[in-house]
Design a protein around this motif. Structure first.
Motif, short mmCIF file in Angstrom:
data_model
loop_
_atom_site.label_atom_id
_atom_site.label_comp_id
_atom_site.label_asym_id
_atom_site.label_seq_id
_atom_site.Cartn_x
_atom_site.Cartn_y
_atom_site.Cartn_z
N ARG A 214 28.85 91.86 -16.46
CA ARG A 214 29.49 92.71 -15.46
C ARG A 214 30.87 92.14 -15.18
N CYS A 215 31.89 92.92 -15.47
CA CYS A 215 33.26 92.45 -15.25
C CYS A 215 33.47 92.15 -13.77
N THR A 216 34.08 91.01 -13.51
CA THR A 216 34.29 90.60 -12.12
C THR A 216 35.49 91.31 -11.48
N HIS A 217 36.18 92.14 -12.25
CA HIS A 217 37.28 92.91 -11.67
C HIS A 217 36.73 94.10 -10.90
N GLN A 218 36.16 95.08 -11.62
CA GLN A 218 35.63 96.27 -10.93
C GLN A 218 34.25 96.68 -11.44
N GLY A 219 33.57 95.78 -12.13
CA GLY A 219 32.17 96.01 -12.45
C GLY A 219 31.85 96.76 -13.73
N THR A 220 32.81 96.96 -14.60
CA THR A 220 32.53 97.63 -15.88
C THR A 220 31.67 96.71 -16.76
N GLU A 221 30.75 97.32 -17.52
CA GLU A 221 29.95 96.52 -18.45
C GLU A 221 30.84 95.99 -19.57
N GLN B 135 34.88 91.16 -23.64
CA GLN B 135 36.04 91.95 -23.27
C GLN B 135 35.63 93.09 -22.35
N CYS B 136 36.57 93.48 -21.51
CA CYS B 136 36.35 94.64 -20.66
C CYS B 136 37.24 95.77 -21.16
N THR B 137 36.62 96.90 -21.44
CA THR B 137 37.38 98.04 -21.98
C THR B 137 38.14 98.79 -20.88
N ALA B 138 37.82 98.52 -19.62
CA ALA B 138 38.47 99.27 -18.53
C ALA B 138 39.94 98.86 -18.35
N HIS B 139 40.19 97.56 -18.17
CA HIS B 139 41.56 97.11 -17.90
C HIS B 139 41.94 95.88 -18.71
N GLY B 140 41.10 95.48 -19.65
CA GLY B 140 41.49 94.43 -20.60
C GLY B 140 41.16 93.00 -20.25
N SER B 141 40.37 92.74 -19.23
CA SER B 141 40.02 91.35 -18.93
C SER B 141 39.21 90.74 -20.08
N GLU B 142 39.35 89.43 -20.25
CA GLU B 142 38.60 88.71 -21.29
C GLU B 142 38.03 87.43 -20.71
N GLY C 43 43.36 88.39 -17.25
CA GLY C 43 43.12 89.27 -16.10
C GLY C 43 43.24 90.72 -16.49
N PRO C 44 43.08 91.57 -15.52
CA PRO C 44 43.22 91.34 -14.08
C PRO C 44 42.05 90.64 -13.38
N ALA C 45 40.90 90.48 -14.01
CA ALA C 45 39.80 89.76 -13.34
C ALA C 45 40.30 88.36 -12.98
S1 FES Z 1 36.85 96.47 -14.55
FE1 FES Z 1 37.11 94.97 -16.08
S2 FES Z 1 39.21 94.58 -16.14
FE2 FES Z 1 39.00 96.09 -14.60
#
Ligand code: FES
Length: 148
Positions: free
Chosen positions: A90-97, A106-113, A123-125
């Motif tokens: 669970r991405c610590t930015h906004q919770g995307t899997e 990797q997070c496909t929502a905003h690119g956190s790794e 970031g942005p996480a």
């Molecule tokens: S929810 Fe993962 S980077 Fe924003």
């Protein structure tokens, strides 16, 4: 060799290499398991990491536990034969899997790794992933989920 022939030959070689790479990567495709859910956590056989190919034994760098009792999957990285990390995907930015790719998530929502220990690398996480305690025995590992 003229220019056209060179380009045609090069493209054929590239396409062949790409096809070979995809065949090889499919041999070690991501393994999904559900694990054995108990009162305090999940039990996973260490043999889930084993890959046998051409008489050789190697190990997957990670497996993913998807269990209907869990809101998010858990990615279990094999760091070495004694150390594993179990990461809440669970991405610590906004919770995307998160998506697992090699030794990072990797997070496909905003690119956190995140790396294979859950440390945020891009970031942005701005917080590391939840990392569950893992106990390793001779044949299995236990992931303590009491902290969920
Ligand atoms: S929810 Fe993962 S980077 Fe924003």
């Amino acid at each position: 060799m003229d220019r056209r022939k060179f380009i045609r030959t090069s493209c054929t070689a590239c396409i062949s290499a790409t096809a070979l790479a995809s065949v090889l990567s499919s041999c070690t495709a991501t393994k999904y398991i559900s694990g054995k859910l108990g009162k305090d956590g999940l039990t996973v056989g260490l043999d889930e990491f084993v890959v046998r190919q051409n008489g050789k034994q190697t190990y997957r760098s990670f497996i993913i536990i998807r269990n209907e009792a869990l809101q998010y999957p858990i990615c279990v990285y094999r760091l070495n034969d004694k150390d594993y990390s179990a990461l809440w995907m669970r991405c610590t930015h906004q919770g995307t899997e998160l998506q697992a790719s090699g030794d990072h998530l990797q997070c496909t929502a905003h690119g956190s790794e995140f790396d294979n220990k859950g440390t945020v690398k891009t970031g942005p996480a701005d917080r590391n992933l939840r990392n569950f305690p893992v106990t390793v025995s001779d044949t299995e590992l236990f992931i303590d989920l009491r902290a969920i």
